[in-house]
Design an enzyme around this catalytic site. Sequence first.
Site, PDB file in Angstrom:
ATOM      1  N   GLU A 115      -3.872  57.145  35.520  1.00  0.00           N
ATOM      2  CA  GLU A 115      -4.264  58.439  36.085  1.00  0.00           C
ATOM      3  C   GLU A 115      -5.719  58.395  36.533  1.00  0.00           C
ATOM      4  O   GLU A 115      -6.577  57.879  35.827  1.00  0.00           O
ATOM      5  CB  GLU A 115      -4.055  59.570  35.077  1.00  0.00           C
ATOM      6  CG  GLU A 115      -2.590  59.835  34.778  1.00  0.00           C
ATOM      7  CD  GLU A 115      -2.397  60.927  33.744  1.00  0.00           C
ATOM      8  OE1 GLU A 115      -1.803  61.957  34.084  1.00  0.00           O
ATOM      9  OE2 GLU A 115      -2.859  60.728  32.602  1.00  0.00           O
ATOM     10  N   GLU A 162       6.626  56.637  28.031  1.00  0.00           N
ATOM     11  CA  GLU A 162       5.799  56.626  29.244  1.00  0.00           C
ATOM     12  C   GLU A 162       4.683  55.599  29.168  1.00  0.00           C
ATOM     13  O   GLU A 162       4.155  55.325  28.094  1.00  0.00           O
ATOM     14  CB  GLU A 162       5.154  58.001  29.478  1.00  0.00           C
ATOM     15  CG  GLU A 162       6.120  59.122  29.709  1.00  0.00           C
ATOM     16  CD  GLU A 162       5.430  60.482  29.762  1.00  0.00           C
ATOM     17  OE1 GLU A 162       4.187  60.509  29.876  1.00  0.00           O
ATOM     18  OE2 GLU A 162       6.127  61.495  29.677  1.00  0.00           O
TER      19      GLU A 162
END
Length: 369
Positions: free
Chosen positions: A123, A119
């Site tokens: 965020e 990943e």
Amino acid sequence: MRLALGTAVSILCSAVLVNAQTYTNCNPLQKSCPADTALGKTGQNYDFTAGSSVQFAASGAVTYDKTNGAAFTVSKKGDGPLIQSGWYIMFGRVEFTIKAAPGTGIVSSAVLQSDDLDEIDWEWLGGDNTQVQTNYFGKGITSSYNRGAFHANSGNHDNFHTYSVDWTSSQIVWAIDGQTVRVLTPATADSNQYPQTPMMVKVGVWAGGDPDNAKGTIDWAGGVTDYSKGPFTMYLKSMTVTDYSTGISYSYGDHSGSWESIISNGGKVNGNSGLEPTVAQPAPVITATVDSVPIPWSGTHRETSSFVTPDVWPWVATGSPTGYPGRLPPGWQSGSGHIQPPSSGSAIFLPMYISLLGLIVGFTFPCWA
């Protein structure tokens, strides 16, 4: 639903968690899997002010307008809208033009994720209009919480900014409005943690501060979400994507999860080489999060020795079935190593929480999300 420790924990984690451990459509580290559709192209522009794109599947309520593009809104408990690409890139560049959602506990996310749970993340926290967080993972392993870093990003709730990820075999470069904020190389990444397998793209918003989430997740998200102060909306105006490889699909040649083992069917890994940057701008000193803060993987990521991230990460479950301790609710299926909702593409997931680590570290911790 929250289950007490003891018999309920034993039943749930033996009858349900065994299958949840392999909850990815197919984990190439464990078995042979179907090939992933490749983007295989350069400079693909997606203008969401013109409406939806058939190249992205939506989950939950995603709307579109001519000013802001795709709108992802959390209005009530359980909302977690997202879009997910129908293709993968094998190294490449992705640019997101995003306005993050405000609201305590609200988390806006833009994620590159592979089948074996590599990943690369952006965020934003709805309670912080001044910073954005970057993160990375390899093979779903979360043995420490020190990979996240925060970067100055004033007004991320108020204005659109362009956030990019430039990803090659030698470096990952995160940039905001063209300015490099972080660089990661295989040498500086945690051992065996450098993301290097074909990635899909996911964008969406969720309530990390939902009262039913793990305490660690709520703390990381900035506090408990008060839905009465919503709705809370994240916007994605546009996205530009370049795949640094060519071909029609990508396959794993073995179970190593190394980029050298990836096979491009009908093309070549790094077939579009020459488009990637050779040297990144100097990046500022990175301040990593401290180990004592269980961000946010106490609620969404898992140790590979006992957990594997569900395919819907990082968006948490949207319902809370009750009355089914130790077994799946009606309509759910368990087979071929997967736990599946009642129908394909359903936005209903299974959020069974247990107080598993309460005896050890003193806070509640979801068995899986």
